[in-house]
Design an enzyme around this catalytic site. Structure first.
Site, short mmCIF file in Angstrom:
data_model
loop_
_atom_site.label_atom_id
_atom_site.label_comp_id
_atom_site.label_asym_id
_atom_site.label_seq_id
_atom_site.Cartn_x
_atom_site.Cartn_y
_atom_site.Cartn_z
N GLU A 97 0.04 -0.71 16.15
CA GLU A 97 -0.73 0.47 15.74
C GLU A 97 -1.76 0.83 16.80
OE1 GLU A 97 -2.71 0.42 11.81
OE2 GLU A 97 -4.27 1.59 12.77
N SER A 126 1.43 -5.49 3.12
CA SER A 126 2.86 -5.49 3.41
C SER A 126 3.61 -6.53 2.58
CB SER A 126 3.07 -5.75 4.91
OG SER A 126 2.26 -6.81 5.35
N CYS A 158 0.86 -1.19 0.00
CA CYS A 158 0.00 0.00 0.00
C CYS A 158 0.90 1.24 0.00
CB CYS A 158 -0.87 0.00 1.25
SG CYS A 158 0.14 0.00 2.76
N THR A 182 -6.49 0.68 11.47
CA THR A 182 -6.77 0.95 10.06
C THR A 182 -6.96 -0.31 9.21
OG1 THR A 182 -4.40 1.00 9.69
CG2 THR A 182 -5.49 3.13 10.01
N CYS A 196 2.37 6.24 8.85
CA CYS A 196 1.51 6.46 7.67
C CYS A 196 0.51 7.60 7.94
CB CYS A 196 0.77 5.18 7.36
SG CYS A 196 -0.38 5.34 5.98
N HIS A 225 4.67 -6.01 8.67
CA HIS A 225 4.63 -7.43 9.03
C HIS A 225 4.82 -8.30 7.79
CE1 HIS A 225 3.88 -6.48 13.09
NE2 HIS A 225 2.68 -5.98 12.90
N HIS A 257 -1.56 -4.99 19.22
CA HIS A 257 -0.94 -4.60 17.95
C HIS A 257 -0.29 -3.23 18.10
CE1 HIS A 257 -0.60 -3.34 13.74
NE2 HIS A 257 -0.74 -4.60 13.40
S1 SF4 Z 1 -2.66 2.64 7.39
FE1 SF4 Z 1 -1.35 0.84 7.19
S2 SF4 Z 1 -2.38 -0.43 5.62
FE2 SF4 Z 1 -3.25 1.65 5.49
S3 SF4 Z 1 -2.05 2.69 3.89
FE3 SF4 Z 1 -1.12 3.17 5.88
S4 SF4 Z 1 0.47 1.61 6.15
FE4 SF4 Z 1 -0.90 0.88 4.56
#
Ligand code: SF4
Length: 422
Positions: free
Chosen positions: A177, A374, A55, A245, A147, A85, A175
């Protein structure tokens, strides 16, 4: 730009671009895309998801990691944890001399080896506020690849906490995030959070809101998933919902609706806004990959689906969970999972891989392929090469698709039947 905090790369895109292309692109994938995302060889009809793999956030994070290695060639470079990951990507980064630190909730333990002047790359899913503060206090050079979609979730969390709403996060509390997101709530006075993993956990929270579960019973289930000192009586009167996300969109919508109904029952519809807020914070890349899989499941008449990505990758797990109830699904984390002996794969919910021997149907078969955000194209391409090799074919044999989807009623019979993976 400060000398110790970098967020926008180092202007080395033209230097690392060719390396990244050589490492992570795949001629097989380029060919499949050119053929319209489907092609035949050796009796196999490959159908590639319209959106899959890297992504925008992962692309950027990996790019920055390579730029960082070049920019700080003479320094020790650490990653605060896996940048994404994916085992293949992380192995390559280790081979470049980047040290990936072990996961730990305690910043002191996690960053023990790191000292002043060392470079630390923060991953795409971000780090928690205490971790960031700890690294700043240690005077490390920070390369922050968090991100933009994760930053967007944090913004929502700040709105909630600022306005006195407890942040309920649909995500896995362990996790990275979700830990980072939850920590944002605690930067506000009286800020609190609670993480719910799925609809079943949300129902428990709703039982408390409706008065059919005690606060003590609730907290016995959520001790690890709530902010310190969480008091359900005080902290579940006003809640704002956000998501990790990469969760499954359909589940996120159910979580939202379940919580909304409970708040209406408890406080009445007229006062709902005073007690409940919600934003869908699934990122667009996750959404697009899930939509592409749905399209395949609805229309591609597949014999089986292969889902490729790290076993600890949340968004890859979500893709596998979508596929498994509808088609025989093999969730694999590397090309080496496919060999003459069969396919090594991990059913969701299982702790270990299992080997299925006769997994590829004899004769013609329609095989769907997708990969988590990923997973680089190079890995997906190698998986396809290994499948082709089982039929004595190579990527050069791939030709424009002759769709035999409806030619024979027998081709689509996979040997294992649908997997039920929870
Ligand atoms: S939030 Fe995570 S899955 Fe979504 S674009 Fe960003 S890195 Fe990629």
């Amino acid at each position: 730009m400060s000398e110790t905090y970098f967020q926008k790369g180092f202007g080395l895109k033209s230097e690392v671009g060719p390396i990244l292309a050589r490492t992570y692109r795949s001629p097989v994938i380029e060919r499949l895309k050119a053929l319209g995302y489907e092609a035949n060889a050796g009796g196999i009809h490959f159908k590639l998801a319209k959106e899959f793999g890297f992504c925008y956030g992962v692309d950027r994070a990996v790019d920055y990691a390579y730029q960082t290695r070049q920019r700080f060639a003479d320094r020790r470079v650490f990653l605060s944890g896996e940048i994404i990951h994916n085992p293949d990507v992380n192995t390559r980064l280790r081979e470049m001399g980047i040290c990936i630190l072990d996961d730990s909730r305690d910043p002191v333990a996690r960053f023990r080896e790191v000292g002043a002047g060392d470079v630390v790359i923060l991953p795409a899913f971000g780090v928690s506020v205490p971790e960031l503060q700890h690294l700043q206090a240690k005077q490390c050079v920070l390369v922050d690849t968090t991100c933009g979609s994760v930053l967007n979730v944090w913004k929502k969390v700040h709105y909630y906490a600022r306005d006195g709403y407890t942040v309920v996060i649909h995500g896995k509390h362990y996790h990275e995030e979700t830990r980072a997101t939850a920590s944002q709530a605690l930067t506000h006075q009286n800020g609190h959070y609670l993480c719910v993993r799925d609809v079943a956990e949300t129902e428990l929270v709703c039982d408390f809101i409706r008065g059919s579960l005690t606060g003590q019973d609730l907290m016995s289930r959520f001790a690890d998933a709530a902010s310190p000192g969480f008091d359900p009586d005080r902290d579940l009167r006003k809640v704002g919902l956000a998501n990790q996300t990469t969760m499954l969109m359909s589940e996120t919508l159910k979580v939202q609706e379940t919580l909304r109904r409970a708040m209406i029952e408890r406080h009445g519809e007229a006062d709902l806004e005073q007690h409940f807020r919600a934003f869908d914070t699934i990122c667009s890349a996750t959404q697009e990959r899930q939509d592409a899989v749905l399209e395949m499941l609805d229309g591609a008449n597949l014999a089986l689906m292969i889902v490729i990505g790290g076993y600890n990758s949340s968004n890859t797990q979500a893709l596998a969970r979508m596929c498994a109830p509808r088609v025989t699904t093999y969730y694999i984390d590397r090309p080496g999972c496919i060999g003459a002996e069969g396919i090594h794969h991990r059913p969701i919910g299982a702790a270990d891989e299992t080997l299925t021997a006769a997994w590829l149907p004899d004769g013609e078969a329609r095989v769907g392929i997708t990969a988590g955000a990923s997973t680089p194209d190079s890995v997906v391409g190698e998986v396809i090469e290994r499948i082709l090799a089982l039929r004595g074919k190579s990527p050069a044999d791939l030709t424009a698709a002759i769709d035999f989807a409806h030619r024979s009623p027998t081709f689509a019979n996979a040997p294992a039947g649908k997997q039920s993976i929870a």
